[in-house]
Design an enzyme around this catalytic site. Sequence first.
Site, PDB file in Angstrom:
ATOM      1  N   ARG A 167      46.196  48.644  48.638  1.00 33.45           N
ATOM      2  CA  ARG A 167      45.793  48.946  50.025  1.00 33.45           C
ATOM      3  C   ARG A 167      46.241  50.337  50.442  1.00 33.45           C
ATOM      4  O   ARG A 167      45.548  51.064  51.113  1.00 33.45           O
ATOM      5  CB  ARG A 167      46.451  47.938  50.983  1.00 33.45           C
ATOM      6  N   GLU A 192      48.670  31.586  33.433  1.00 33.45           N
ATOM      7  CA  GLU A 192      50.018  31.078  33.123  1.00 33.45           C
ATOM      8  C   GLU A 192      51.036  31.449  34.202  1.00 33.45           C
ATOM      9  O   GLU A 192      51.924  30.666  34.544  1.00 33.45           O
ATOM     10  CB  GLU A 192      50.473  31.644  31.768  1.00 33.45           C
ATOM     11  N   ILE A 220      58.001  30.919  32.699  1.00 36.09           N
ATOM     12  CA  ILE A 220      58.083  29.757  31.791  1.00 36.09           C
ATOM     13  C   ILE A 220      56.709  29.439  31.196  1.00 36.09           C
ATOM     14  O   ILE A 220      55.753  29.218  31.936  1.00 36.09           O
ATOM     15  CB  ILE A 220      58.593  28.499  32.536  1.00 36.09           C
ATOM     16  N   GLU A 240      56.781  34.763  48.686  1.00 37.34           N
ATOM     17  CA  GLU A 240      55.397  35.194  48.872  1.00 37.34           C
ATOM     18  C   GLU A 240      55.333  36.220  49.999  1.00 37.34           C
ATOM     19  O   GLU A 240      56.267  36.333  50.810  1.00 37.34           O
ATOM     20  CB  GLU A 240      54.526  33.984  49.236  1.00 37.34           C
ATOM     21  N   LYS A 274      51.019  24.776  43.153  1.00 39.76           N
ATOM     22  CA  LYS A 274      51.437  24.670  41.755  1.00 39.76           C
ATOM     23  C   LYS A 274      51.322  23.227  41.264  1.00 39.76           C
ATOM     24  O   LYS A 274      50.900  22.973  40.130  1.00 39.76           O
ATOM     25  CB  LYS A 274      52.870  25.186  41.601  1.00 39.76           C
TER      26      LYS A 274
HETATM   27  P1  NDP Z   1      53.091  41.758  46.623  1.00 44.01           P
HETATM   28  O1  NDP Z   1      52.870  41.438  48.059  1.00 44.01           O
HETATM   29  O2  NDP Z   1      54.377  42.364  46.205  1.00 44.01           O
HETATM   30  O3  NDP Z   1      51.919  42.720  46.112  1.00 44.01           O
HETATM   31  C1  NDP Z   1      50.589  42.564  46.489  1.00 44.01           C
HETATM   32  C2  NDP Z   1      49.797  43.798  46.067  1.00 44.01           C
HETATM   33  O4  NDP Z   1      48.442  43.592  46.397  1.00 44.01           O
HETATM   34  C3  NDP Z   1      50.236  45.091  46.760  1.00 44.01           C
HETATM   35  O5  NDP Z   1      50.267  46.138  45.823  1.00 44.01           O
HETATM   36  C4  NDP Z   1      49.120  45.357  47.791  1.00 44.01           C
HETATM   37  O6  NDP Z   1      48.858  46.714  47.984  1.00 44.01           O
HETATM   38  C5  NDP Z   1      47.939  44.745  47.058  1.00 44.01           C
HETATM   39  N1  NDP Z   1      46.894  44.322  47.977  1.00 44.01           N
HETATM   40  C6  NDP Z   1      46.989  43.466  49.029  1.00 44.01           C
HETATM   41  N2  NDP Z   1      45.792  43.290  49.610  1.00 44.01           N
HETATM   42  C7  NDP Z   1      44.926  44.070  48.910  1.00 44.01           C
HETATM   43  C8  NDP Z   1      43.535  44.312  49.012  1.00 44.01           C
HETATM   44  N3  NDP Z   1      42.796  43.743  49.947  1.00 44.01           N
HETATM   45  N4  NDP Z   1      42.965  45.167  48.121  1.00 44.01           N
HETATM   46  C9  NDP Z   1      43.708  45.768  47.173  1.00 44.01           C
HETATM   47  N5  NDP Z   1      45.035  45.557  47.009  1.00 44.01           N
HETATM   48  C10 NDP Z   1      45.619  44.713  47.879  1.00 44.01           C
HETATM   49  O7  NDP Z   1      52.810  40.404  45.820  1.00 44.01           O
HETATM   50  P2  NDP Z   1      53.482  39.897  44.461  1.00 44.01           P
HETATM   51  O8  NDP Z   1      53.389  40.960  43.438  1.00 44.01           O
HETATM   52  O9  NDP Z   1      54.797  39.284  44.753  1.00 44.01           O
HETATM   53  O10 NDP Z   1      52.503  38.678  44.098  1.00 44.01           O
HETATM   54  C11 NDP Z   1      51.217  38.907  43.606  1.00 44.01           C
HETATM   55  C12 NDP Z   1      50.632  37.578  43.131  1.00 44.01           C
HETATM   56  O11 NDP Z   1      51.467  37.024  42.117  1.00 44.01           O
HETATM   57  C13 NDP Z   1      50.519  36.504  44.222  1.00 44.01           C
HETATM   58  O12 NDP Z   1      49.388  35.694  43.935  1.00 44.01           O
HETATM   59  C14 NDP Z   1      51.775  35.678  44.009  1.00 44.01           C
HETATM   60  O13 NDP Z   1      51.638  34.354  44.457  1.00 44.01           O
HETATM   61  C15 NDP Z   1      51.863  35.713  42.493  1.00 44.01           C
HETATM   62  N6  NDP Z   1      53.189  35.466  41.945  1.00 44.01           N
HETATM   63  C16 NDP Z   1      54.253  36.162  42.430  1.00 44.01           C
HETATM   64  C17 NDP Z   1      55.502  35.959  41.901  1.00 44.01           C
HETATM   65  C18 NDP Z   1      56.701  36.671  42.410  1.00 44.01           C
HETATM   66  O14 NDP Z   1      57.809  36.298  41.987  1.00 44.01           O
HETATM   67  N7  NDP Z   1      56.575  37.659  43.259  1.00 44.01           N
HETATM   68  C19 NDP Z   1      55.707  34.971  40.820  1.00 44.01           C
HETATM   69  C20 NDP Z   1      54.498  34.307  40.383  1.00 44.01           C
HETATM   70  C21 NDP Z   1      53.294  34.560  40.941  1.00 44.01           C
HETATM   71  P3  NDP Z   1      49.898  47.677  48.772  1.00 44.01           P
HETATM   72  O15 NDP Z   1      51.154  47.651  47.963  1.00 44.01           O
HETATM   73  O16 NDP Z   1      49.261  49.002  48.745  1.00 44.01           O
HETATM   74  O17 NDP Z   1      50.062  47.074  50.117  1.00 44.01           O
HETATM   75  N1  HSE Z   2      57.120  32.687  45.755  1.00 50.08           N
HETATM   76  C1  HSE Z   2      57.092  32.059  44.488  1.00 50.08           C
HETATM   77  C2  HSE Z   2      58.400  31.361  44.260  1.00 50.08           C
HETATM   78  C3  HSE Z   2      56.855  33.069  43.414  1.00 50.08           C
HETATM   79  O1  HSE Z   2      59.356  31.605  45.004  1.00 50.08           O
HETATM   80  O2  HSE Z   2      58.476  30.528  43.349  1.00 50.08           O
HETATM   81  C4  HSE Z   2      56.656  32.448  42.045  1.00 50.08           C
HETATM   82  O3  HSE Z   2      55.464  31.748  41.980  1.00 50.08           O
END
Ligand code: NDP
Ligand code: HSE
Length: 430
Positions: free
Chosen positions: A45, A126, A133, A187, A202
């Site tokens: 974004r 995964e 895991i 999240e 999940k």
């Molecule tokens: P973040 O909020 O840290 O990152 C989200 C990213 O998506 C940011 O870079 C943001 O951009 C970008 N973004 C948001 N909206 C848009 C859009 N409309 N178009 C383009 N880019 C966009 O999330 P996470 O990395 O923590 O999580 C990502 C996914 O992974 C989620 O589905 C989450 O449930 C899953 N997940 C997360 C885990 C965790 O431990 N964090 C573990 C397992 C799964 P910008 O930075 O520029 O705002």
């Molecule tokens: N928000 C999630 C958690 C990230 O705390 O388990 C991993 O899916």
Amino acid sequence: MKPIKVAMLGCGTVGTEVARLLTDQAEDFAARIGAPVELTGIAVRRPNKHREVPAELLTTDADSLVESDVDVVVEVIGGIEPVRSLLLKALNAGKSVVTANKALLAEHGPELYAAADASGADIYFEASVAGAIPLLRPLRESLAGDRINRVMGIVNGTTNFILSAMSATGAGYAETLEEASRLGYAEADPTADVDGFDAASKAAILASLAFHTRVTAGDVHREGISAVTSADIAAARGLGRTVKLLAICERVTDAEGVESVAVRVHPAMIPNSHPLASVGGAFNAVFVEADAAGQLMFYGQGAGGAPTASAVLGDLVAVARNIVAGGRGPRESAYAELPVRPMGQASTRYHISLDVADRPGVLSQVAAVFAEHDVSIAVVRQEGRPVDASLVVVTHAASDAALRGTVDKIAGLPVVREVVSVMRVEGEES
Ligand code: NDP
Ligand code: HSE
């Protein structure tokens, strides 16, 4: 070899680590896959915020990136839209997808799997359950020759981090949640974690894979941890138990031999001797019970950038290998089509803590309500205090509906001052 071209959507906690590891280990990936991997663009974004990746890769136009000449789309944005539309566009065009997005899969999985089937693309996810895991591939592939009866575990790192801290140090709920967000576990909207939505998504994914049945997030009975108090945690400790947010997916066979599936997420007290009791911080652990394999336990880091990136990259390697080999991986299967049981029929033990008047006959009045609802009492503990008494009742297995009826009636007894807590008890003989 022609490179495998990859577009990444999102570059936050997880995406940053995916990009870093993909670059650092480029030679190893090429050797493992049989072709180099080329990251052609990253949709975000706010491009100005991202100093960690080459500026020329960044774009705010995710649609054009998906439409460009790429083989694989890695999605680490999260949420439903615009991600659903972007991934459908990729799959419809025959581009394989790797995603960590449990919310999307638990809601729109069937639509995405159908699009993948129609175009012959892969969809791998995964990382969507239990972070680093390896769990989904064992369920979908290694255990495909067995019959799974139960999947139970801790699948949300944030809530486990909070409950562990509250239990170990008496830390406050709000400050620990803030810390979980800072560490990248929570999240984007942490109510998804604390209200149990993330764990419910999940659980739906796990139940779908384990029982070859479509289970959506809406089918999952969900309770989060926001109502768990330090009094609940202290009460559990007093009885040699600890409080965990559990996801429980069960195959149930009724008296007529009809099979169904029950899926629930809720806080529960488990005995300190149970292996899940010692799973601390943002770690996850999941038990799988299958006919032939018996009990299996999967344990590891359930959240955080690098652990999740490990699972994303494992999928990317698998998908890229399929492309190099000219095939695709195993499909989702929902042939069993088992019905999902309502929560009112689920049977568990309960821990009920009451503040009552300290006078003769109180215990018998309370016990009579349990008997009236056919809820059998296993343990009673009463502690007198200067003006009233604390009464703790632990039941044998009872249905959710019977327990609700019991508690509602007890709450209305004049001798009961307050129903302090009602929590399920898991991991013990019923
Ligand atoms: P973040 O909020 O840290 O990152 C989200 C990213 O998506 C940011 O870079 C943001 O951009 C970008 N973004 C948001 N909206 C848009 C859009 N409309 N178009 C383009 N880019 C966009 O999330 P996470 O990395 O923590 O999580 C990502 C996914 O992974 C989620 O589905 C989450 O449930 C899953 N997940 C997360 C885990 C965790 O431990 N964090 C573990 C397992 C799964 P910008 O930075 O520029 O705002
Ligand atoms: N928000 C999630 C958690 C990230 O705390 O388990 C991993 O899916």
